[in-house]
Design an enzyme around this catalytic site. Structure first.
Site, mmCIF file in Angstrom:
data_model
loop_
_atom_site.group_PDB
_atom_site.id
_atom_site.type_symbol
_atom_site.label_atom_id
_atom_site.label_comp_id
_atom_site.label_asym_id
_atom_site.label_seq_id
_atom_site.Cartn_x
_atom_site.Cartn_y
_atom_site.Cartn_z
ATOM 1 N N GLY A 78 1.218 -1.728 -0.031
ATOM 2 C CA GLY A 78 0.214 -0.042 0.178
ATOM 3 C C GLY A 78 0.799 1.360 -0.314
ATOM 4 C CG ASN A 106 0.538 1.337 -3.778
ATOM 5 O OD1 ASN A 106 -0.051 0.584 -4.665
ATOM 6 N ND2 ASN A 106 1.437 0.834 -2.959
ATOM 7 C CG ASP A 187 -4.404 -8.932 -7.154
ATOM 8 O OD1 ASP A 187 -3.464 -9.141 -7.910
ATOM 9 O OD2 ASP A 187 -3.374 -7.892 -6.460
#
Length: 217
Positions: A78, A106, A187
């Protein structure tokens, strides 16, 4: 006899001096090179066992080729470039010989201004260089659904920084893996163990060149 004794003493003194001078160099030669992989989930190994993460697989590949290297996993899932900058000093402590820098994905996924991402990555590189820590910068490419203008601005971040600071660049961290369903977890974004293996395989020549510069033969 006295001259023989003096000669023996002189030779012994030279041997002690040579051992004293060579000792630190030999010790340094035996110390593993310490690299820090500073990045986001692509470095951390999101969704993977620790043994399958990029830093671990890269360390194993290097050791298999005869390199005495320790690679610290300083990936945080993240993290944006700004997050990496915030933790730079404690993620890259003392005794580090080089940094593999993998950040910015990100920022792109969140559609952040490429100019801000570039400024932050530039600051990270400058701060590491100020500490005499060489950097291998790994690049990222923007998703094309963000539009050609955004993609052009984002894609230019990494080569621009590499040129500006004279650091090594691996152009695209996910080369050969991005968009390949069989090489990513469910994902479709993060590499699976086989995907990481391919990343390591493709990046290995660049990393070997990088570490050769850290400890010349």
């Amino acid at each position: 006899m006295r001259q023989h004794g003096l000669l023996h003493a002189a030779l012994a003194g030279l041997m002690i001096l040579a051992a004293t001078l060579a000792g630190p160099a030999m010790a340094q030669g035996k110390r593993p090179l310490k690299l820090v992989a500073l990045g986001d989930s692509l470095t951390a190994g999101y969704g993977l066992p620790a043994a399958a993460a990029f830093p671990t697989q890269l360390q194993q590949a290097l050791k298999a080729r005869g390199h005495d290297v320790e690679i610290v996993n300083a990936g945080v899932s993240g993290d944006t470039a700004a997050g990496g900058l915030e933790r730079l000093d404690w993620s890259v402590g003392e005794g580090v010989d080089g940094v593999i820098l993998e950040l910015g994905a990100n920022d792109m996924l969140r559609g952040l201004d490429p100019a801000a991402t570039k400024a932050t990555l530039d600051t990270i590189v400058r701060r590491l260089k100020a500490r005499n820590i060489p950097v291998l910068l790994t690049g990222m490419l923007a998703s094309r659904n963000l539009g050609p203008d955004y993609a052009a601005r984002f894609d230019a971040i990494y080569p621009d920084i590499a040129r500006a600071h004279g650091v090594m660049l691996y152009p695209f961290f996910l080369d050969g893996v991005a968009g390949q369903r069989n090489l990513n977890i469910a994902d479709g974004i993060h590499p699976n163990p086989e995907g990481v293996r391919i990343i390591v395989e493709r990046m290995l020549p660049t990393v070997e060149t990088f570490i050769a510069r850290l400890r010349p033969a």
